[in-house]
Design a protein around this motif. Structure first.
Motif, PDB file in Angstrom:
ATOM      1  N   ALA A  77       0.902  -1.201   0.181  1.00  0.00           N
ATOM      2  CA  ALA A  77       0.091   0.025   0.079  1.00  0.00           C
ATOM      3  C   ALA A  77       0.868   1.154   0.103  1.00  0.00           C
ATOM      4  CB  ALA A  77      -0.942   0.090   1.052  1.00  0.00           C
ATOM      5  N   LEU A  78       0.271   2.343  -0.431  1.00  0.00           N
ATOM      6  CA  LEU A  78       0.966   3.773  -0.342  1.00  0.00           C
ATOM      7  C   LEU A  78       0.070   4.534   0.362  1.00  0.00           C
ATOM      8  CD1 LEU A  78       2.058   3.864  -4.021  1.00  0.00           C
ATOM      9  CD2 LEU A  78       3.712   3.738  -2.099  1.00  0.00           C
ATOM     10  N   ARG A  79       0.671   5.579   1.166  1.00  0.00           N
ATOM     11  CA  ARG A  79      -0.043   6.415   1.767  1.00  0.00           C
ATOM     12  C   ARG A  79       0.272   7.902   1.297  1.00  0.00           C
ATOM     13  NH1 ARG A  79       3.129   5.954   7.429  1.00  0.00           N
ATOM     14  NH2 ARG A  79       5.110   4.938   6.595  1.00  0.00           N
ATOM     15  N   PRO A  80      -0.764   8.864   1.059  1.00  0.00           N
ATOM     16  CA  PRO A  80      -0.290  10.075   1.046  1.00  0.00           C
ATOM     17  C   PRO A  80       0.315  10.711   2.217  1.00  0.00           C
ATOM     18  CG  PRO A  80      -2.741   9.635   0.292  1.00  0.00           C
ATOM     19  CD  PRO A  80      -2.172   8.559   1.132  1.00  0.00           C
ATOM     20  N   VAL A  81       1.396  11.396   1.973  1.00  0.00           N
ATOM     21  CA  VAL A  81       2.011  11.942   3.180  1.00  0.00           C
ATOM     22  C   VAL A  81       2.205  13.458   3.161  1.00  0.00           C
ATOM     23  CG1 VAL A  81       3.078   9.912   4.060  1.00  0.00           C
ATOM     24  CG2 VAL A  81       4.342  11.368   2.325  1.00  0.00           C
ATOM     25  N   MET A  82       2.403  14.063   1.909  1.00  0.00           N
ATOM     26  CA  MET A  82       2.524  15.322   1.733  1.00  0.00           C
ATOM     27  C   MET A  82       1.734  16.119   0.461  1.00  0.00           C
ATOM     28  SD  MET A  82       6.586  15.817   2.670  1.00  0.00           S
ATOM     29  CE  MET A  82       7.087  15.275   1.001  1.00  0.00           C
ATOM     30  N   VAL A  83       1.553  17.260   0.527  1.00  0.00           N
ATOM     31  CA  VAL A  83       1.161  18.021  -0.514  1.00  0.00           C
ATOM     32  C   VAL A  83       2.228  18.845  -0.840  1.00  0.00           C
ATOM     33  CG1 VAL A  83      -0.375  19.803  -1.482  1.00  0.00           C
ATOM     34  CG2 VAL A  83      -1.244  18.267   0.251  1.00  0.00           C
ATOM     35  N   ASN A  84       3.076  18.507  -2.071  1.00  0.00           N
ATOM     36  CA  ASN A  84       4.185  19.401  -2.580  1.00  0.00           C
ATOM     37  C   ASN A  84       3.576  20.570  -3.190  1.00  0.00           C
ATOM     38  OD1 ASN A  84       5.991  19.895  -4.618  1.00  0.00           O
ATOM     39  ND2 ASN A  84       7.353  18.224  -3.509  1.00  0.00           N
ATOM     40  N   ILE A  85       4.017  21.666  -2.630  1.00  0.00           N
ATOM     41  CA  ILE A  85       3.898  23.107  -3.332  1.00  0.00           C
ATOM     42  C   ILE A  85       5.368  23.552  -3.864  1.00  0.00           C
ATOM     43  CG2 ILE A  85       3.136  25.286  -3.210  1.00  0.00           C
ATOM     44  CD1 ILE A  85       1.171  24.383  -0.885  1.00  0.00           C
ATOM     45  N   LYS A  86       5.334  24.039  -5.067  1.00  0.00           N
ATOM     46  CA  LYS A  86       6.447  24.729  -5.697  1.00  0.00           C
ATOM     47  C   LYS A  86       6.317  26.251  -5.341  1.00  0.00           C
ATOM     48  CE  LYS A  86       7.058  21.382  -9.434  1.00  0.00           C
ATOM     49  NZ  LYS A  86       5.753  20.603  -9.102  1.00  0.00           N
ATOM     50  N   TYR A 122       5.068   1.809   3.044  1.00  0.00           N
ATOM     51  CA  TYR A 122       5.052   1.714   4.425  1.00  0.00           C
ATOM     52  C   TYR A 122       6.337   0.988   4.674  1.00  0.00           C
ATOM     53  CZ  TYR A 122       0.164   2.814   5.651  1.00  0.00           C
ATOM     54  OH  TYR A 122      -0.853   3.363   5.719  1.00  0.00           O
ATOM     55  N   PRO A 123       6.752   1.044   6.084  1.00  0.00           N
ATOM     56  CA  PRO A 123       8.161   0.197   6.237  1.00  0.00           C
ATOM     57  C   PRO A 123       7.980  -1.366   5.814  1.00  0.00           C
ATOM     58  CG  PRO A 123       7.511   1.662   8.012  1.00  0.00           C
ATOM     59  CD  PRO A 123       6.223   1.686   7.147  1.00  0.00           C
ATOM     60  N   GLY A 124       9.221  -1.653   5.114  1.00  0.00           N
ATOM     61  CA  GLY A 124       9.162  -2.945   4.597  1.00  0.00           C
ATOM     62  C   GLY A 124       8.649  -3.190   3.086  1.00  0.00           C
ATOM     63  N   ASP A 125       8.098  -2.190   2.681  1.00  0.00           N
ATOM     64  CA  ASP A 125       7.475  -2.411   1.460  1.00  0.00           C
ATOM     65  C   ASP A 125       8.597  -1.834   0.496  1.00  0.00           C
ATOM     66  OD1 ASP A 125       5.036  -3.407   2.161  1.00  0.00           O
ATOM     67  OD2 ASP A 125       3.875  -1.744   1.941  1.00  0.00           O
ATOM     68  N   ASP A 126       8.540  -2.607  -0.754  1.00  0.00           N
ATOM     69  CA  ASP A 126       9.607  -2.061  -1.573  1.00  0.00           C
ATOM     70  C   ASP A 126       8.953  -0.976  -2.598  1.00  0.00           C
ATOM     71  OD1 ASP A 126      10.765  -2.702  -4.582  1.00  0.00           O
ATOM     72  OD2 ASP A 126      12.046  -3.497  -3.209  1.00  0.00           O
TER      73      ASP A 126
END
Length: 246
Positions: A2-11, A200-204
């Motif tokens: 799985a992936l999780r959204p962690v940040m909104v990136n603003i330039k 997540y930790p452990g995922d590739d």
């Protein structure tokens, strides 16, 4: 996997100034762990935050074009008085009113000091427990298709799907929604604002990227060079990055 959204990136041309603006706007803190300015809940830098989706303001040499961003933030309020106070405080911090064709609506459209549009919403029960960011909103042509892709791409739960609107949220609750709004305009310039996802930790990361490609994501070259993250675009061309686990 799985992936999780962690940040909104603003330039931004001035990442420090824009980071300070968003920290003041959200009642959070600005941190400068490297060449970017990260904005997250106060009390010390915790990354990734277990609930909130932070903001990472990244320096770039190009200013924002006059084209409206296709990704923006909606800010939550708890009362009409809170909405009015927040709008006034944001304008004092350097936000400016923006007309994006919204007409007479109960929310207020503003832009941050470098022109990135965002909305201050009227009180809505659905956003009572999101924290200061109610939603990360993405303009798109087909909300149903976006919900299918992003519902598989990240570990968030699909809450609503309709022809004009779709929404996802972390399964455990708390934090903002990810919303897709049907709009008539099409994407013409690179996104000034995008999501960053984290395994997540452990995922590739390589396995996760391959999974996203199989779902319809495409590789993206924005001049990033040799970096420890992967730049992709969703089926409608919205850029996003898959970060390396730290």
């Amino acid at each position: 996997m799985a992936l999780r959204p962690v940040m909104v990136n603003i330039k931004a041309l001035d990442h420090s100034a824009v980071g300070r603006f968003w920290a003041e706007a959200l009642g959070w803190s600005a941190y400068s762990p490297g060449v970017t300015t990260y904005v997250g809940p106060g009390g010390g830098l915790v990354w990734p935050d277990p609930v909130a989706v932070g903001i990472d303001v990244v320096p770039v040499p190009e200013p924002k074009t006059t084209t409206k961003n296709r990704v923006h933030l909606d800010l939550a309020t708890t009362s009409a008085a809170h909405q009015a106070e927040l709008v006034a405080r944001l304008r004092a911090l350097g936000a400016t009113p923006v007309d994006v064709g919204q007409g007479e609506v109960p929310w207020t459209v503003l832009a941050d000091p470098e022109g990135n549009e965002f909305c201050v919403l009227e009180p809505r029960e659905i956003y009572r427990d999101t924290g200061p960011i109610a939603a990360v909103v993405v303009d798109c042509a087909d909300p149903r298709a976006m919900a299918r892709f992003w519902g598989e791409a990240v570990d968030w739960t699909v809450h609503e799907v309709a022809d004009d609107h779709a929404s996802l949220r972390a399964a455990k609750g708390g934090g903002p929604y990810l919303e897709f709004l049907r709009t008539p305009d099409v994407k013409t310039v690179p996104d000034r604002v995008h999501l960053d996802l984290l395994p997540y930790p452990g995922d590739d990361r390589g396995v996760e990227v391959a999974r996203l490609r199989a779902l319809g994501a495409t590789d993206l070259d924005v001049g990033q060079g040799d970096v420890p993250w992967t730049c992709l675009a969703d089926p409608e061309g919205h850029e996003f990055c898959v970060l390396a686990p730290s």
